[in-house]
Every structure is written in C-alpha cells, then in structure tokens.
Motif scaffolding. Sequence first.
Motif, short mmCIF file in Angstrom:
data_model
loop_
_atom_site.label_atom_id
_atom_site.label_comp_id
_atom_site.label_asym_id
_atom_site.label_seq_id
_atom_site.Cartn_x
_atom_site.Cartn_y
_atom_site.Cartn_z
N VAL B 41 12.52 10.69 -43.29
CA VAL B 41 13.32 10.07 -44.60
C VAL B 41 14.08 10.92 -44.75
O VAL B 41 13.81 12.06 -45.20
CB VAL B 41 12.22 9.69 -45.52
CG1 VAL B 41 12.95 8.98 -46.63
CG2 VAL B 41 11.10 8.81 -45.09
N ALA B 42 15.55 10.46 -44.90
CA ALA B 42 16.52 11.52 -45.45
C ALA B 42 17.10 11.21 -46.74
O ALA B 42 18.72 10.67 -46.76
CB ALA B 42 17.65 11.43 -43.78
N GLY B 43 16.50 11.64 -47.81
CA GLY B 43 17.28 11.33 -49.07
C GLY B 43 17.13 9.92 -49.36
O GLY B 43 18.21 9.35 -49.18
N LEU B 44 16.19 9.41 -50.06
CA LEU B 44 16.13 7.96 -50.14
C LEU B 44 16.05 7.75 -51.77
O LEU B 44 14.99 8.42 -52.40
CB LEU B 44 15.09 7.47 -49.55
CG LEU B 44 14.86 6.01 -49.33
CD1 LEU B 44 14.62 5.11 -48.09
CD2 LEU B 44 13.80 5.62 -50.43
N VAL B 54 8.47 -5.52 -53.26
CA VAL B 54 9.85 -5.21 -52.80
C VAL B 54 9.31 -4.98 -51.39
O VAL B 54 8.38 -4.34 -50.88
CB VAL B 54 10.38 -3.74 -53.35
CG1 VAL B 54 11.75 -3.23 -52.16
CG2 VAL B 54 10.96 -4.01 -54.54
N ALA B 55 10.15 -5.62 -50.28
CA ALA B 55 9.80 -5.51 -48.83
C ALA B 55 10.80 -4.36 -48.28
O ALA B 55 12.17 -4.27 -48.60
CB ALA B 55 10.04 -6.78 -48.32
N LEU B 56 10.42 -3.52 -47.41
CA LEU B 56 11.29 -2.56 -46.82
C LEU B 56 11.30 -3.04 -45.11
O LEU B 56 10.36 -2.98 -44.74
CB LEU B 56 10.87 -1.30 -46.90
CG LEU B 56 11.16 -0.44 -48.23
CD1 LEU B 56 10.50 1.16 -47.98
CD2 LEU B 56 12.43 -0.57 -48.39
N GLY B 61 10.57 3.11 -36.32
CA GLY B 61 11.20 4.61 -36.12
C GLY B 61 12.20 4.95 -37.49
O GLY B 61 12.70 5.90 -37.38
N CYS B 62 12.27 3.85 -38.14
CA CYS B 62 13.35 4.19 -39.03
C CYS B 62 12.79 4.98 -40.31
O CYS B 62 13.60 5.35 -41.26
CB CYS B 62 13.91 2.79 -39.58
SG CYS B 62 12.88 2.01 -40.54
N GLY B 63 11.35 5.28 -40.48
CA GLY B 63 10.97 5.83 -41.53
C GLY B 63 10.28 5.36 -42.63
O GLY B 63 9.82 5.94 -43.53
N LYS B 64 10.20 4.04 -42.33
CA LYS B 64 9.69 3.06 -43.58
C LYS B 64 8.10 3.49 -43.65
O LYS B 64 7.68 3.70 -44.70
CB LYS B 64 9.82 1.73 -43.43
CG LYS B 64 9.23 1.00 -41.94
CD LYS B 64 10.00 -0.37 -41.91
CE LYS B 64 9.57 -0.97 -40.58
NZ LYS B 64 9.47 -0.41 -39.36
N SER B 65 7.41 3.55 -42.74
CA SER B 65 6.01 3.86 -42.65
C SER B 65 5.69 5.22 -43.33
O SER B 65 4.84 5.58 -44.07
CB SER B 65 5.23 3.95 -41.51
OG SER B 65 5.22 2.45 -41.17
N SER B 66 6.79 6.19 -42.99
CA SER B 66 6.57 7.70 -43.41
C SER B 66 6.62 7.76 -45.03
O SER B 66 6.21 8.37 -45.80
CB SER B 66 7.51 8.53 -42.84
OG SER B 66 7.48 8.29 -41.51
N VAL B 228 14.36 -7.42 -50.82
CA VAL B 228 14.23 -6.71 -49.50
C VAL B 228 15.19 -5.68 -49.19
O VAL B 228 16.50 -5.80 -49.76
CB VAL B 228 14.64 -7.77 -48.66
CG1 VAL B 228 14.58 -7.30 -47.05
CG2 VAL B 228 13.70 -8.96 -48.64
N GLY B 229 14.68 -4.47 -48.92
CA GLY B 229 15.63 -3.35 -48.56
C GLY B 229 15.61 -3.28 -47.17
O GLY B 229 14.81 -3.33 -46.41
N VAL B 230 16.73 -2.65 -46.62
CA VAL B 230 16.80 -2.59 -45.33
C VAL B 230 17.15 -1.06 -45.03
O VAL B 230 17.93 -0.25 -45.53
CB VAL B 230 18.00 -3.11 -44.64
CG1 VAL B 230 18.55 -2.89 -43.15
CG2 VAL B 230 18.18 -4.75 -44.68
N MET B 231 15.89 -0.44 -44.14
CA MET B 231 15.97 0.91 -43.99
C MET B 231 16.54 1.43 -42.57
O MET B 231 15.95 0.81 -41.66
CB MET B 231 14.68 1.33 -44.08
CG MET B 231 14.68 2.64 -45.09
SD MET B 231 12.81 3.29 -45.09
CE MET B 231 13.00 4.94 -44.71
#
Lengths: 550, 260
Positions: B41-44, B54-56, B61-66, B228-231
Amino acid sequence: MRAGAWAIAVALPLAFLLAFFAYPVAAILARGVVTDGHLDLGGFAEVLADPRTWRVVGHTLGQAALGTGLAVGLAIPGAYVLYRCTFPGRALVRGLVAVPFVLPSVVVGVAFRSLLAAGGPLGALGWDRSLVAVVAALVFFNYGLVVRVVGSVWERLDPRAEQAARTLGASPARAFATVTLPALAPAIASAAALVFLFCATAFAVVLVLGGQRYATVEVEIWLQTTQFLDLRTAAVLSVLQLVIVAATLVASGRLRTRRERSLALVEARRATAPLRLGARACAVDRVAVGVTALTVAALALPLGSMLVRSLRQDGRWTLEHYVALGSTGDRALTVTAWDAAAISLRTATDATVLALAVGVVLALVLSRRPRRRTGRRALGALDAAVMLPLGVSAVTVGFGFLIALDRPPLDLRSSLVLIPIAQAMVSIPLVVRTVLPVLRAIDPRLRQAAAMLGAGPGRVLWTVELPMALRSIGLAAGFAFAVSLGEFGATSFLARPDRPTLPVVIYRLLGRPGEGNYGMALAASVLLAVVVALVMTTAERLRPPHAGEW
Amino acid sequence: MGRPDERGPSPSAGEARGLEVRGAVVRYPSSRRGSEPTTAVAGLDLHVAPGEVVALLGPSGCGKSSLLRTIAGLEPLAAGEVRWDGVDVAPVPVHRRGFGLMFQDGQLFGHRDVAGNVAYGLRGTPFGATRATRAERVAEMLELVGLAGYGARAVGSLSGGQQQRVALARSLAPAPRLLLLDEPLSSLDRRLREELSVEVRRVLAASGTTALYVTHDHAEAFSVADRVGVMIAGRLRALATPDELAADVALDHDVAAFLR
C-alpha cells in the motif's frame, strides 16, 4: 501473552535443559579433558590409541549401517503394501508392525534370546550372541518406523505422475525407479538417518544379545563405568559418541530440510488402490506382498517365542513364572517383580508429567513465527538444541547425572526425582517432535480470526491452539509414558538397589543362574510388553494428521 | 452500533467520525537479505462514515487485502495513520480494537459447533454477560443469516455457502464498530455469490454496521456498497457511488480500463 510471559516460557524449559542435560554432559566432557584443574588431553590420546576403542567404534558404525540398510530395504515394499494398497485387515497389520518400535529394549533382547539361545526354537542355528542376532533386533525395532515415515508420504503421492510415465512406455519397474523413487527419496533418507541414530545409540538390546564381543560405544561406556570403574575412559568414549551423534543429526537435519520441498500430494483415498493378487496381478506387486508377509511373520516370531516360553516349564504348560512375579526370585532381587512394576508405573507417570510440561511449552515457543530475522535465528538454534537429548545416549545422560548431580550446587543423587528427570530428558524430544508439527500446521489466520473477535493472546492459546493440539498432546503423553516405562540406559545407572524399575529387574534376573529366574524374566517381559503395547495402541488412536515423524 | 464500553474518547473539534486512513503505507520485509521490501500500500487516504458500507475493488495484488489487514492490526503500518472517531488506533492491539474481520475462507473453528463459533467473540461484550444473553444473541445472529436452528451442527458438516454465513454471523455477533470483509464470497460459485451478496447487503443494513468490503468482483462490489473505491498498485484511484462510477464521469485511464 505478553513479551514477559514468552520470556518465562523460554527461560523455564531452557533452565531445565541446561541443569539436567547440558550441565551433566559438560561435566562428562570435563572429566575427559581436565585433570587436577588443568587441561589434559592425555586421556584422549590414550583411549584413541587403544585398538579396542576402534573396534568398538567399528562395531557401532557397522551394526548401525547394516541395521539401517536392512530396515530400509525391507520397509520400502512394506510401505507400498501397507500404505499404497488397501486390503481387509490392513489396520491390524499396520498396528502389529508399529508395536516393536515402542517395546522396551530389554524386552526385545529377552524375546530374541528366547528364540535364538540353546533350547529355543531357532537355537540350532547358533545365532545366539552373534552379529546376526544384534542386527536382526535392530531391524525388528526400526522396520515399523521406516514403513510409517515412507508410507505416510507414499499414500498421498499423486499416482498420475507414475501413470504418465507408463503411458510414455515405461515398465512398472522403470516408472517406479524414475518417478516414484525420486519423489520418495527425501522421506527415505530422513527415515534412514533417524534409524541410523537409533541403531548407533542402541544399548540394552546390544548388551543382552551381543555381550562384550559386539559392544558398541554405548555398551562400552556402560562397561567402563560399572564393570571397570574407569570413568576417564568412559568420559572420552562419551565425547566420541557425541561426535558420531552430532554428525548424524547434522546429516538428518539437512535431509529434513530437503524433504520439505513440495510434492504433488493428493488425498490418500485417491492414491490408494485395492491389492490384487490374482492371475492378473503384476510381478512387482507379488514380490512386495511376499517380502512384506515374510517380514511381518519374522517380526511376530520372537514375540511369540517369548510368550510361549514364559508359559512353559519342564515340557508342560504352566503359569508358574507369572505366579513367581510375586516373589523375589531365586536369590536375585530385593523386591518382588510386582513391586518393581508399581515403581515403574509411578516413575513413568512423574516422567510423563515432566516431559509434557517442558515439551509442550517448548513446542509452543518453537511454533511462533517471529517477524524479525534475529528472532527466527534464535528459534532455529533452540529447535536444534531441543533435539540433542534424542541423539545423546541415555547412558551418557545417566552417567552425567551420576557424576554431576551428586554434589552442590545440585545434590540430587539420593533423591527420588532423579530417575523421572532422566526419563523425561529422553522423551522431551519425542514430545516436541510430535506436538510441534501440529501446532505449525494451524493456519495463522485462525489465530487472527480469534484475535479479531476480541480474544487476547492467552485466550487464543487456550481456546484455539491447545484444543487443536490436544490429540497430539495425548499421543505425545502415550509416547513419553511408554518410553519411560521401558527406559533402561539411564535408569540402570540411577536406580537404587531397593527401588528398581521393571526393566532393571528383568536385566538382573537374566544375569542370575537358574531356570526359575529366567522364566520369571520372560514373564516380566511379557507383562511389560503388554502394558506398553496397551498404552501405545490407546495413544495411537489419538494420532492426528501431521503428527510427528515416528 | 458499537461496543459502548470500547468507544474511544469523543472526537476533538474538526475530526471526522468513523474510520479515517491517512497516508497509509504498508511494506512487507524481503524474504531474502539484500532484496528490496515489497510495498503493498503506497500512501492511501480513505474515510468511511458511521453506518456506511464501502467496497474496495481492484485486481489481485493491488494491496487491498494488505490495507484491510493493516486496519485490523494484523500488519504494522510503515507510515501514515489509522484513526477511529479521531483516535489513533496504532497502539491498540488487535483484540482490543473492536473491529471485526471476515476471512475469505471463513476460518471457522473446527473444534467448536456453529453456536460455539458464533458465541466466541461475545466474551467481554454486553451480549456475553450471562448464558441466556449469549444464547439469545447467537440465535438472533443465526436467524439474521438464515441459519436459525443450526447452532448444534458441526461446522464441517455445512456447505461452503453455509460456512460463510456462519462466519458472517460470527463476525457480526460482538457488534464490531467496524466490520472488515476480505473477499468473503470469492470461494463460492457464481450463482451463490450473487445470491449471498444481496443477503450480505441486507444483513449489514439491518444491523447498521459500518463496513469495509474488499473484492475483485465488480457486480459484488456494486450490489453491496454505498460507495465503491478502485485500488490499483497500492493507491486508491477512484472513490464514488456505484451510479457515478457506472456513469463513467471523469475516470482516469487505468480505472476505466479496469472497470470495463
């Protein structure tokens, strides 16, 4: 638990291992190299220059290599038949081959002598007190271990790889040699290292079956200490033994790491097939079944012979020898065999409680996965240290207790806790190796799920990890109890004449002349074997998946 | 809803209520010495209001679970902060945060029955005060997820969909002030997933739970969430209501490509 609680969880077992393992073993080392307060390697030079020493080392390595080679060679077809094939009565046969591994070594010695000595069913072969007898007993002990270690991998090996080889034109033998055997090799190597270790440190069985002629290092330590009272030579030999054991442990550690590479595993029921022996069975199957049937029969032979002879006297059936267990034999003992059995049970119970307390805490500590590299390193070192008592011979431990714990700061020589502690020392590595794989197999996310529901680390331990490890702890308790009941190496050093355990009594009875004493030794051995087999078959019912490698 | 006894002190003036993530960075140490750590996760920045779902959404591999695991306290923050009602939660250990997490594969306790699983988190909450309150809450939760009467069943005897319902009931039972859901339906087949996502929406609304829902399935995100957020690659590249996202208003190229 907080950092403080973990520090205690590490410190207490470690202090126990230091006081009752490292300190006595170090005391032995010092005995060998320190004279009058300064370093003196003369004892080493003397002992190492003695041809007798090298004969003993040669016997140790030679017998261990022979025993390991034969056990592995016989166990591979055994693993195939008992784990890869299904047939009625398979559970019974598996149970039968598992029994010898936990039998007290004194009992195995008695069983083989009842078979091979003059007057026994195979007495005419002249194998009594020969290399054949010793090696046969070593194979008897370890066959079941190899079958289980190799079989538990084999029964889950994906059969499609071998099927692919067959469709590419390989014969069954070539498919086995080029596909299956390489997949099993790490398991076979790891089992072989373990068996080599057990064979190289075998004591009572060599003492009873081989006598002085086939003495191993372990037996020689015992002879030097108790017969010749030469403590310096015994100390040097103990160091020598440590070197052999450490080399084997390093090799088996390497092999274990290699074994952890990934294999294509499937559920056992998808990899096994019913055994076929009809006209259409392939030749490989027939050979495997034949070898296994003969091996299983050979395993049953000494036990059957011991049982039959314990029931015979002057050519008729009788229970006399069992009745004699209530006596002190023919000028042989200071207490009755029943008294000794009671002492054995009591001692083994204490030893089991101790071994579980120390072993389970150690397994919990070792199952953590620290984030920092230094933490992981420290755990790796602790992991190796815990295995050492398994390799260091029981005789060395007993001897170490004798010379280290008889004066301040630890003066316990006359104390009754010494034997349970020594027996616990022998079974702690077994407890750790049985419980640890189960704890490690618990998905870390299960702990996290509990934490997310508000459970603190203590409650996670109590409500998630311990319940899941409970069966393996039960199995470990069975192992510890069985091993303690049959322990002879350390106990024979430490048992006071008026408080012998059952294995010590059996050994004493064997050393006394008289038909009655021998019959009583047979009856006592049958008794001990039955108790140990009952304990282990009960404990084996608890065996969970992933539990340990024995 | 929340655990009244575990709510932090009232927010100071100007602080937003609910979950606030600022400049969050999550890094995993390298497995080998010398190699670079991975930045998940790079500065969110993210704000979830009380009662909001809210759904991500993002590729694997985009970092949403992290991000989710970091909010839960299972991974440490390398930089930035996570606040609840204006209070920094960094010093609070996982089990005292009052957040719930539902795992992708349920992680039910196999050695407890259904009721034992649902009741696990009730200790220390008003619902866990007595045997009666506990039983009542368990029954209520099982009713909510449509498994009334399943309390005595072994979890191993349930189907995949039923197990996830039990996991949902278990996470909701202690009334967490924030529920984190990590791909809760992705181990199920498509039909069941569509059916259950509507169900989850209903259950979250009925219990008024604040929730952050991670998924890689568009339909699931759009049917469950208020926003809904898109990561993508560790950053939040868009955050809007499902209608706005569907209307394709001023989306950048990557986000539009992912949503297409």
